[in-house]
Design an enzyme around this catalytic site. Structure first.
Site, short mmCIF file in Angstrom:
data_model
loop_
_atom_site.label_atom_id
_atom_site.label_comp_id
_atom_site.label_asym_id
_atom_site.label_seq_id
_atom_site.Cartn_x
_atom_site.Cartn_y
_atom_site.Cartn_z
N GLU A 110 -14.00 -66.89 -29.13
CA GLU A 110 -14.54 -67.39 -30.40
C GLU A 110 -15.00 -66.24 -31.28
OE1 GLU A 110 -14.93 -69.57 -32.47
OE2 GLU A 110 -15.35 -71.56 -31.67
N ASP A 111 -15.03 -66.48 -32.57
CA ASP A 111 -15.58 -65.50 -33.49
C ASP A 111 -17.11 -65.56 -33.48
OD1 ASP A 111 -15.55 -68.03 -34.64
OD2 ASP A 111 -14.86 -67.37 -36.60
N ASP A 161 -22.46 -70.84 -33.61
CA ASP A 161 -23.55 -71.12 -34.54
C ASP A 161 -24.32 -72.34 -34.00
OD1 ASP A 161 -25.12 -71.29 -36.80
OD2 ASP A 161 -23.55 -72.03 -38.11
N PHE A 216 -25.32 -65.93 -43.17
CA PHE A 216 -23.90 -66.21 -43.20
C PHE A 216 -23.12 -64.90 -43.25
CE2 PHE A 216 -19.80 -67.66 -44.66
CZ PHE A 216 -19.64 -68.80 -43.89
N ARG A 250 -11.70 -62.29 -44.61
CA ARG A 250 -11.32 -62.17 -43.19
C ARG A 250 -10.85 -60.76 -42.85
NH1 ARG A 250 -11.22 -67.32 -40.83
NH2 ARG A 250 -10.51 -69.01 -42.17
P1 IMP Z 1 -20.46 -74.02 -34.81
O1 IMP Z 1 -21.55 -74.40 -35.78
O2 IMP Z 1 -21.01 -73.27 -33.63
O3 IMP Z 1 -19.66 -75.23 -34.43
O4 IMP Z 1 -19.54 -73.01 -35.57
C1 IMP Z 1 -18.28 -73.38 -35.95
C2 IMP Z 1 -17.56 -72.42 -36.81
O5 IMP Z 1 -18.24 -72.27 -38.04
C3 IMP Z 1 -17.37 -71.02 -36.30
O6 IMP Z 1 -16.34 -70.88 -35.34
C4 IMP Z 1 -17.01 -70.33 -37.60
O7 IMP Z 1 -15.66 -70.51 -37.90
C5 IMP Z 1 -17.90 -71.04 -38.60
N1 IMP Z 1 -19.12 -70.27 -38.86
C6 IMP Z 1 -20.36 -70.44 -38.36
N2 IMP Z 1 -21.21 -69.51 -38.83
C7 IMP Z 1 -20.47 -68.72 -39.65
C8 IMP Z 1 -20.77 -67.54 -40.42
O8 IMP Z 1 -21.90 -67.02 -40.49
N3 IMP Z 1 -19.72 -67.02 -41.13
C9 IMP Z 1 -18.46 -67.53 -41.09
N4 IMP Z 1 -18.14 -68.61 -40.37
C10 IMP Z 1 -19.13 -69.20 -39.66
MG MG Z 2 -14.34 -70.35 -35.43
#
Ligand code: IMP
Ligand code: MG
Length: 177
Positions: A100-101, A104, A153, A166
């Site tokens: 994963e990148d 969050d 963010f 990106r």
């Molecule tokens: P989740 O809230 O953990 O489900 O995060 C889902 C997705 O939201 C991540 O895989 C990212 O693609 C995107 N995301 C969450 N936080 C950030 C951020 O700070 N920058 C860019 N994308 C984000």
């Molecule tokens: Mg992602």
């Protein structure tokens, strides 16, 4: 977006990323020594990290991708996740490392882990470049992570804001936009 107003502060520099990704690759390689490893990249954000990670690993490692999207706007996850691209091959009996990148809220990861687990891989672990614990809504355990970051963010190194940024070689914070 008014591009003249864009301001991006460096949070994690290119050399820091390079060093940490190499360390992670070495740690993972030694943990999986003698086993066939399948990396599953979560599109699109993880593709840059995954490419660098993989190039620091044994070349027998294989790769596949899954695409997800969460309903909601671009900076906030709504909690509903859907699969937009599924794997090409079965993961049954495979040693799988989900790449994963960023984690969050944890909702995307939770959904992917639940989905993959039903397909009976031999093992299933997670590697994320970034961990943003401040907004976590569900408990997920991260087997490998690159950096813990504050609640802002971030963009770059695969991560986007509205499909932009990106390609930045560092992880940055959008300060004004
Ligand atoms: P989740 O809230 O953990 O489900 O995060 C889902 C997705 O939201 C991540 O895989 C990212 O693609 C995107 N995301 C969450 N936080 C950030 C951020 O700070 N920058 C860019 N994308 C984000
Ligand atoms: Mg992602």
């Amino acid at each position: 977006m008014d591009r003249s107003k864009e301001k991006i502060g460096v949070l994690i520099s290119e050399p820091e990323l390079k060093k940490r990704v190499k360390e992670l690759a070495q740690e993972i390689s030694s943990d999986y020594e003698g086993r066939d490893l399948l990396l599953i990249g979560v599109l699109k954000g993880s593709f840059v990290f995954l490419a660098d990670l993989m190039r620091n690993m044994d070349y027998h490692v294989s790769v596949d991708f899954m695409g997800t999207s969460s309903y909601g706007d671009s900076t906030k996850s709504s909690g509903e996740v859907r699969i937009t691209k599924d794997l090409e091959k079965s993961v049954a009996g495979r040693h799988v490392l989900l790449v994963e990148d960023i984690v969050d809220t944890g909702l995307t990861l939770r959904y992917l882990l639940d989905t993959l687990r039903t397909r009976q891989p031999a093992s299933l672990r997670v590697c994320t470049l970034l961990d943003k614990p401040a907004r976590r809504r569900v408990r997920v355990s991260l087997d490998y992570y690159g950096f813990i970051i504050p609640n802002s963010f971030v963009v770059g190194y695969g991560l986007d804001y509205d499909e932009q940024f990106r390609g930045l070689p560092f992880v940055g914070v959008l300060e004004e936009f």
